[in-house]
Design a protein around this motif. Structure first.
Motif, PDB file in Angstrom:
ATOM      1  N   LEU A  75     -43.924  85.279 -36.490  1.00  0.00           N
ATOM      2  CA  LEU A  75     -42.978  86.393 -36.447  1.00  0.00           C
ATOM      3  C   LEU A  75     -43.804  87.621 -36.084  1.00  0.00           C
ATOM      4  O   LEU A  75     -44.747  87.963 -36.805  1.00  0.00           O
ATOM      5  N   LYS A  76     -43.491  88.253 -34.947  1.00  0.00           N
ATOM      6  CA  LYS A  76     -44.308  89.375 -34.495  1.00  0.00           C
ATOM      7  C   LYS A  76     -43.433  90.540 -34.059  1.00  0.00           C
ATOM      8  O   LYS A  76     -42.569  90.398 -33.201  1.00  0.00           O
ATOM      9  N   PHE A  77     -43.684  91.696 -34.684  1.00  0.00           N
ATOM     10  CA  PHE A  77     -43.022  92.938 -34.305  1.00  0.00           C
ATOM     11  C   PHE A  77     -44.040  93.823 -33.597  1.00  0.00           C
ATOM     12  O   PHE A  77     -45.147  94.021 -34.106  1.00  0.00           O
ATOM     13  N   GLY A  93     -45.042 100.784 -44.196  1.00  0.00           N
ATOM     14  CA  GLY A  93     -43.747 100.138 -44.070  1.00  0.00           C
ATOM     15  C   GLY A  93     -43.607  98.905 -44.925  1.00  0.00           C
ATOM     16  O   GLY A  93     -44.454  98.612 -45.774  1.00  0.00           O
ATOM     17  N   GLU A  94     -42.519  98.190 -44.653  1.00  0.00           N
ATOM     18  CA  GLU A  94     -42.206  96.983 -45.403  1.00  0.00           C
ATOM     19  C   GLU A  94     -41.658  95.931 -44.445  1.00  0.00           C
ATOM     20  O   GLU A  94     -40.768  96.211 -43.646  1.00  0.00           O
ATOM     21  N   LEU A  95     -42.213  94.733 -44.546  1.00  0.00           N
ATOM     22  CA  LEU A  95     -41.795  93.589 -43.736  1.00  0.00           C
ATOM     23  C   LEU A  95     -41.062  92.603 -44.631  1.00  0.00           C
ATOM     24  O   LEU A  95     -41.539  92.275 -45.716  1.00  0.00           O
ATOM     25  N   ARG A  96     -39.889  92.146 -44.166  1.00  0.00           N
ATOM     26  CA  ARG A  96     -39.115  91.145 -44.906  1.00  0.00           C
ATOM     27  C   ARG A  96     -38.793  89.978 -43.985  1.00  0.00           C
ATOM     28  O   ARG A  96     -38.551  90.168 -42.802  1.00  0.00           O
ATOM     29  N   GLY A  97     -38.789  88.798 -44.564  1.00  0.00           N
ATOM     30  CA  GLY A  97     -38.453  87.594 -43.818  1.00  0.00           C
ATOM     31  C   GLY A  97     -38.490  86.401 -44.753  1.00  0.00           C
ATOM     32  O   GLY A  97     -38.450  86.560 -45.979  1.00  0.00           O
ATOM     33  N   ALA A 141     -34.837  88.863 -40.766  1.00  0.00           N
ATOM     34  CA  ALA A 141     -36.156  89.506 -40.822  1.00  0.00           C
ATOM     35  C   ALA A 141     -36.030  90.952 -40.362  1.00  0.00           C
ATOM     36  O   ALA A 141     -35.226  91.273 -39.484  1.00  0.00           O
ATOM     37  N   ARG A 142     -36.856  91.816 -40.971  1.00  0.00           N
ATOM     38  CA  ARG A 142     -36.839  93.219 -40.555  1.00  0.00           C
ATOM     39  C   ARG A 142     -38.151  93.899 -40.934  1.00  0.00           C
ATOM     40  O   ARG A 142     -38.850  93.472 -41.846  1.00  0.00           O
ATOM     41  N   LYS A 164     -36.899 101.286 -37.624  1.00  0.00           N
ATOM     42  CA  LYS A 164     -36.297 100.076 -38.200  1.00  0.00           C
ATOM     43  C   LYS A 164     -36.169  99.035 -37.101  1.00  0.00           C
ATOM     44  O   LYS A 164     -35.484  99.252 -36.107  1.00  0.00           O
ATOM     45  N   LEU A 165     -36.850  97.913 -37.294  1.00  0.00           N
ATOM     46  CA  LEU A 165     -36.793  96.821 -36.331  1.00  0.00           C
ATOM     47  C   LEU A 165     -36.190  95.601 -37.013  1.00  0.00           C
ATOM     48  O   LEU A 165     -36.507  95.309 -38.168  1.00  0.00           O
ATOM     49  N   MET A 166     -35.328  94.916 -36.292  1.00  0.00           N
ATOM     50  CA  MET A 166     -34.646  93.736 -36.825  1.00  0.00           C
ATOM     51  C   MET A 166     -35.169  92.483 -36.123  1.00  0.00           C
ATOM     52  O   MET A 166     -35.940  92.572 -35.174  1.00  0.00           O
ATOM     53  N   ALA A 167     -34.707  91.313 -36.570  1.00  0.00           N
ATOM     54  CA  ALA A 167     -35.164  90.042 -36.001  1.00  0.00           C
ATOM     55  C   ALA A 167     -34.991  90.011 -34.485  1.00  0.00           C
ATOM     56  O   ALA A 167     -35.841  89.481 -33.767  1.00  0.00           O
ATOM     57  N   ALA A 168     -33.915  90.601 -33.971  1.00  0.00           N
ATOM     58  CA  ALA A 168     -33.680  90.613 -32.523  1.00  0.00           C
ATOM     59  C   ALA A 168     -34.766  91.380 -31.769  1.00  0.00           C
ATOM     60  O   ALA A 168     -34.967  91.163 -30.576  1.00  0.00           O
ATOM     61  N   ASP A 169     -35.489  92.258 -32.462  1.00  0.00           N
ATOM     62  CA  ASP A 169     -36.563  93.042 -31.847  1.00  0.00           C
ATOM     63  C   ASP A 169     -37.908  92.315 -31.885  1.00  0.00           C
ATOM     64  O   ASP A 169     -38.876  92.775 -31.288  1.00  0.00           O
ATOM     65  N   ALA A 170     -37.976  91.217 -32.615  1.00  0.00           N
ATOM     66  CA  ALA A 170     -39.238  90.500 -32.828  1.00  0.00           C
ATOM     67  C   ALA A 170     -39.402  89.345 -31.851  1.00  0.00           C
ATOM     68  O   ALA A 170     -38.435  88.848 -31.282  1.00  0.00           O
ATOM     69  N   LYS A 171     -40.650  88.938 -31.700  1.00  0.00           N
ATOM     70  CA  LYS A 171     -40.957  87.691 -31.004  1.00  0.00           C
ATOM     71  C   LYS A 171     -41.088  86.648 -32.108  1.00  0.00           C
ATOM     72  O   LYS A 171     -41.944  86.773 -32.985  1.00  0.00           O
ATOM     73  N   ILE A 172     -40.217  85.642 -32.075  1.00  0.00           N
ATOM     74  CA  ILE A 172     -40.205  84.641 -33.142  1.00  0.00           C
ATOM     75  C   ILE A 172     -40.380  83.253 -32.539  1.00  0.00           C
ATOM     76  O   ILE A 172     -39.649  82.865 -31.627  1.00  0.00           O
TER      77      ILE A 172
END
Length: 134
Positions: free
Chosen positions: A88-90, A106-110, A59-60, A75-83
């Motif tokens: 999934l929360k950035f 922006g663009e969210l992917r997951g 996820a990013r 640029k935020l990656m899965a490690a930066d999110a609360k999952i």
């Protein structure tokens, strides 16, 4: 033949997009912001029903700030999110140097999954922030 393949591809693309959207909700949490004071916005995706967030999918969230706004990170990656299983929360730290309405894009992917399959998603995001003068 080309026309049939084009129509089939279009239907597949539209069905995939509509299907994925029925499996999650996308929410933008807009902060109350003031000039030269850090604020935090959030992009949150919540899986619906039997679907869950795929923690193994990379996820990013990629962001672009308008003039007058500085983001802590673009640029935020899965490690930066609360999952969690369902969410999934950035969180996005931002500071505006001028007052007014600012729009971060922006663009969210997951991906979301059920027991049978996983469905990747790509969502355009728009975070509108009203920045007040101090």
């Amino acid at each position: 033949m080309k026309k049939i393949l084009t129509i089939a591809a279009l239907l597949t693309a539209l069905t995939g997009t509509a299907f994925a959207a029925t499996n999650y909700d996308l929410t933008i949490e807009k902060p109350a912001a003031k000039v030269n004071v850090k604020a935090v916005a959030a992009v949150k995706l919540t899986a619906k029903g039997v679907y869950r967030i795929n923690r193994e999918f990379p996820a990013r969230l990629s962001l672009t700030a308008p003039d007058g706004v500085t983001l802590d990170r673009t640029k935020l990656m899965a490690a930066d999110a609360k999952i969690t299983e369902k969410e999934l929360k950035f969180e996005i730290g931002l500071t505006a140097s001028t007052a007014g309405k600012k729009t971060i894009t922006g663009e969210l992917r997951g991906a979301v999954c059920n027991d049978a399959d996983c469905i990747p998603f790509t969502e355009k995001v728009s975070i509108e922030v009203g920045v007040a003068a101090q």
